[in-house]
Design an enzyme around this catalytic site. Structure first.
Site, PDB file in Angstrom:
ATOM      1  N   HIS A 163       0.930  -1.687  -0.187  1.00  0.00           N
ATOM      2  CA  HIS A 163       0.043  -0.297  -0.383  1.00  0.00           C
ATOM      3  C   HIS A 163       0.246   1.519   0.153  1.00  0.00           C
ATOM      4  O   HIS A 163       0.716   2.465  -0.182  1.00  0.00           O
ATOM      5  CB  HIS A 163      -0.685   0.092   0.840  1.00  0.00           C
ATOM      6  CG  HIS A 163      -2.260  -1.285   1.059  1.00  0.00           C
ATOM      7  ND1 HIS A 163      -3.459  -0.570   0.904  1.00  0.00           N
ATOM      8  CD2 HIS A 163      -2.064  -2.167   1.293  1.00  0.00           C
ATOM      9  CE1 HIS A 163      -4.690  -1.773   0.854  1.00  0.00           C
ATOM     10  NE2 HIS A 163      -3.361  -2.904   1.297  1.00  0.00           N
ATOM     11  N   ASP A 377       3.792   9.550  -1.054  1.00  0.00           N
ATOM     12  CA  ASP A 377       2.659   8.847  -0.916  1.00  0.00           C
ATOM     13  C   ASP A 377       1.734   7.520  -1.915  1.00  0.00           C
ATOM     14  O   ASP A 377       2.397   7.546  -3.188  1.00  0.00           O
ATOM     15  CB  ASP A 377       0.919   9.811  -0.504  1.00  0.00           C
ATOM     16  CG  ASP A 377       0.088   9.401   0.254  1.00  0.00           C
ATOM     17  OD1 ASP A 377      -0.046   7.848   1.051  1.00  0.00           O
ATOM     18  OD2 ASP A 377      -0.787   9.835   0.935  1.00  0.00           O
TER      19      ASP A 377
END
Length: 749
Positions: A163, A377
């Site tokens: 992730h 991110d």
């Protein structure tokens, strides 16, 4: 324990515990991108389970069902939380994987805890997965689980999804234990990443550090020794949100009214600018506040007309870097408000707490501009949630190009948050954007988000996982008849022994170390149980009974420590050596062709022995034993990390030997230039003595090849704990003599 067709493995369970007034525990869905993404997936699975930590150190609660999901908690101690989670996961991996925005820390004790906790998660997942099930492992805290699962349950389809970003090779190469992390991930059939560049970074690291070849997204992973190669796929699967659920909330009149009320409570400013982030140094909150403060100082923004709302969800507050970040953010907000706020009207409205989904949707609808300024991110679901929350097709998204969402949400105002001037320009552009331009951009953004929801993401990943590696034969999983320390009662074993003893012709066979003798550090100082040896000798003298000792030791060594008569067959080197047979056994049944040494095998064995001796020299306490057809690295005497490190180096070397059989065991790794196993040896001996049934006692992973061959009339007795294909279990070597004496008495009777 129930067996499930889909098992999700993540660091946290998707629920948090809350104490009711009566003292009972209530489990509520927890916030977070992974939980939000997976919640709807799990609801559409017939037989699914979630393995994870319940959130509090100490003993794990029993498995339970919550919010329609079957949950299996994993225990973490306070020390595990400090070393595995706050340490290696969040102070080593997290900053390294996020472009070293903060300096990563490296501590070997953290790695030890990380490895041990990953083993715990893998064991828990293996225990609840049905034969041939799909196991989906999530995120950087559990990068070793795929390989551990592969070793324990090769029948499983294993997927891993990362992730967070995967760093460029130059950064990843700084990580101690980097090769172990790569091999852990390569235990999966499919490895998913948020962005294509993350997948390319991973492929580069695999090629540069492990030397494995890849064609496009498919990596050829060599087997250990003569084990076949596998194909692992690594590619991008951008995660999304449950856009249907968010869209329904956005259409709720109560939430729309809450948005209007919120703007009124904020003083009905002309524009509301919102930032929603976990309080983390990767989110660019400091850069955002710096830009906002400069805009106010420049007079480009009137604080009486434009208000900024910053929601900073608490995060990892026991980690020093995060405590320091909170102090900096709150000092900056206080300074800006002190310099520019009017009485009763802040320039920045700052909330250091979590908001529920309905409150968050109302905030998104109240926002004219949302700032997502992450420095690095994996995806950033806030950007997608904001877009899905705007059915009015108004609002502007300012999005960092370093967030994974920037690959898809191209109609946003993309910005480099490190460039404060560029960030300031982007904010001013967003505040001045006319409604017509807002609608055009938001329509494009909404098509992307609504057409690619979390269900589509999960369907794409699981569909790819179903076919990944299918060009190879899917290995059959090991038979597991007994798990942990469970097993039939002692009375049931006695009954089975009684029936077995009445069989006309039987073969009684046993391992040596760990069964007839306790395992000791000094292999030469081993002391077998004289009662157990005596029972075997007497069994060998009875009509219709043949007895064999099957060991990893050499024939000479085994004979030296047991002093067995010629009526007992000795089998050494895991079946590669067979001693003299008694007259009632057919020597012609033994096919020695596959166990004969030749010049080529002799040279290979010499080379392997030399390499293992170099490994032993570099890891104090490790020793090398040379057998007629094998070399063995022993690590029982190695101290501390030397044992694990020596084993890792030996297994890495084993991947370069495609014609050698590698047998890892308890603190040993055996390299055999002859393909043999205890299981094939027992089958051969059973044919040679025309046995109607056999019984075998073993304790090690090498004995599982025997237990796998158990027929309807055979008995397999596991000595000690652990998952096994055996049909019965006894406590330890101290119980073996009693079983053998009982069998002797029953046979005599």
């Amino acid at each position: 324990m129930p067996a499930h067709d889909l098992v999700v493995v993540a660091n946290r369970l998707p629920v948090d515990a809350h104490l009711r007034e009566d003292g009972s525990v209530e489990w509520e869905p927890s916030p977070g991108g992974l939980v939000t993404a997976m919640e709807s997936v799990m609801r559409n699975v017939d037989s699914g389970a979630w393995v994870g930590w319940a959130g509090s150190p100490g003993e794990a609660p029993d498995p339970f069902e919550a919010d329609g999901m079957q949950l299996y908690p994993v225990m973490l101690s306070a020390e595990d939380v400090a070393r595995y989670y706050e340490g290696f996961s969040n102070a080593t991996l997290w900053p390294l994987y996020h472009d070293v925005i903060a300096d990563p820390e490296f501590h070997r004790t953290w790695w030890d805890a990380y490895r041990e906790v990953n083993e715990r998660f893998a064991k828990a997942a293996a225990a609840v997965a049905a034969p041939g099930a799909t196991v989906w492992v999530h995120d950087y805290q559990l990068q070793l689980v795929p390989s551990l699962l592969r070793d324990a349950r090769p029948d499983l389809r294993i997927g891993f999804f990362d992730h967070i970003p995967f760093p460029p090779f130059e950064l990843f190469a700084q990580l101690p234990k980097r090769n172990q992390v790569l091999r852990g991930l390569l235990g999966a059939d499919l490895i998913g990443f948020q962005r294509e560049r993350d997948a390319l970074n991973f492929l580069t690291s695999v090629r540069q550090l492990l030397g494995y070849t890849h064609h496009q997204h498919e990596i050829t992973v060599p087997g250990i020794g003569s084990a076949p190669a596998r194909v692992v796929t690594a590619k991008a699967f951008p995660i999304s949100i449950d856009s249907h659920a968010v869209g329904e909330m956005a259409e709720d009149p109560e939430i729309q009214e809450a948005a209007r009320t919120l703007r009124h409570e904020l003083g009905d400013p002309r524009k509301v600018v919102v930032g929603v982030d976990r309080l983390d140094y990767t989110k660019g909150i400091r850069h955002r506040l710096k830009a906002w403060g400069e805009l106010l100082n420049d007079g480009a923004i009137d604080p009486d007309e434009v208000l900024m709302v910053q929601v900073a969800t608490p995060s990892r507050e026991r980690v020093d870097a995060y405590r320091q970040l909170r102090d900096e953010v709150e000092l900056t907000v206080g300074r800006i408000n002190g310099d520019f706020a009017s009485i009763g009207r802040p320039a920045i409205s700052y909330l250091h707490r979590s908001l529920d989904r309905r409150a968050m949707t109302a905030l998104y609808q109240a926002a004219d501009v949302v700032l997502v300024t992450a420095l690095r991110d994996g995806m950033n679901l806030v950007a997608k949630e904001y877009v899905a929350s705007r059915p009015d097709e108004l609002g502007v998204l300012v999005l960092s190009e370093f967030a994974g969402a920037a690959d898809e949400l191209r109609a946003a105002i993309l910005v480099n948050p490190h460039d404060i001037d560029e960030l300031k320009t982007a904010i001013l552009r967003a505040l001045a954007m006319p409604e017509e331009e807002q609608r055009a951009a938001m329509q494009s953004l909404r098509r992307q988000v609504l057409d690619n929801d979390v269900q589509g993401w999960a369907h794409a990943f699981l569909g790819e996982l179903e076919s990944a590696g299918r060009a190879q034969d899917v290995p059959t999983g090991p038979t597991v008849r007994l798990t942990g320390d469970a097993g039939p009662s002692r009375e049931e074993l006695t009954s089975a022994l009684s029936e077995f003893a009445r069989t006309p012709r039987i073969l009684v066979a046993s391992d040596f170390d760990g069964v007839l003798a306790p395992i000791v550090a000094d292999r030469d100082a081993v002391q077998p149980d004289p009662t157990a040896l005596g029972a075997l000798r007497e069994l060998a003298e009875l009509p219709g009974v043949n007895v064999a000792l099957v060991s990893g030791r050499t024939l000479t060594d085994l004979d030296h420590h047991t002093q067995m008569p010629s009526s007992v067959v000795l089998v050494g080197s895991h079946g590669a050596q067979v001693g003299a047979l008694p007259p009632d056994m057919d020597a012609g049944t033994l096919d020695g062709a596959g166990t004969q040494m030749d010049d080529e095998r002799e040279r290979l064995l010499e080379s392997i022995t030399a390499t293992l001796r170099r490994i032993a020299t570099q890891h104090p306490g490790a020793e090398v034993e040379v057998k007629p057809s094998a070399a063995v690295l022993h690590t029982r005497k190695a101290k501390g990390r030397y044992a694990a490190n020596a084993t890792e180096v030996a297994l890495e070397y084993a991947r370069t030997l495609p014609d050698v059989k590698i047998t890892p065991g308890k603190e040993v790794v055996e390299f055999s230039v002859v393909d043999s196993s205890k299981g094939s040896a027992i089958q051969t001996l059973a044919r040679a003595c025309a046995a109607d049934a056999w019984v075998y006692l073993g304790d090690d992973v090498t004995d599982e090849s025997v237990f796998e061959e158990i027929g309807d009339n055979d008995l397999g007795i596991k000595v000690g704990t652990g998952d096994t294909a055996a049909t019965f279990r006894i406590g330890g070597p101290e119980d073996v003599a009693g079983v053998l004496e009982e069998l002797l008495a029953l046979r005599r009777g």
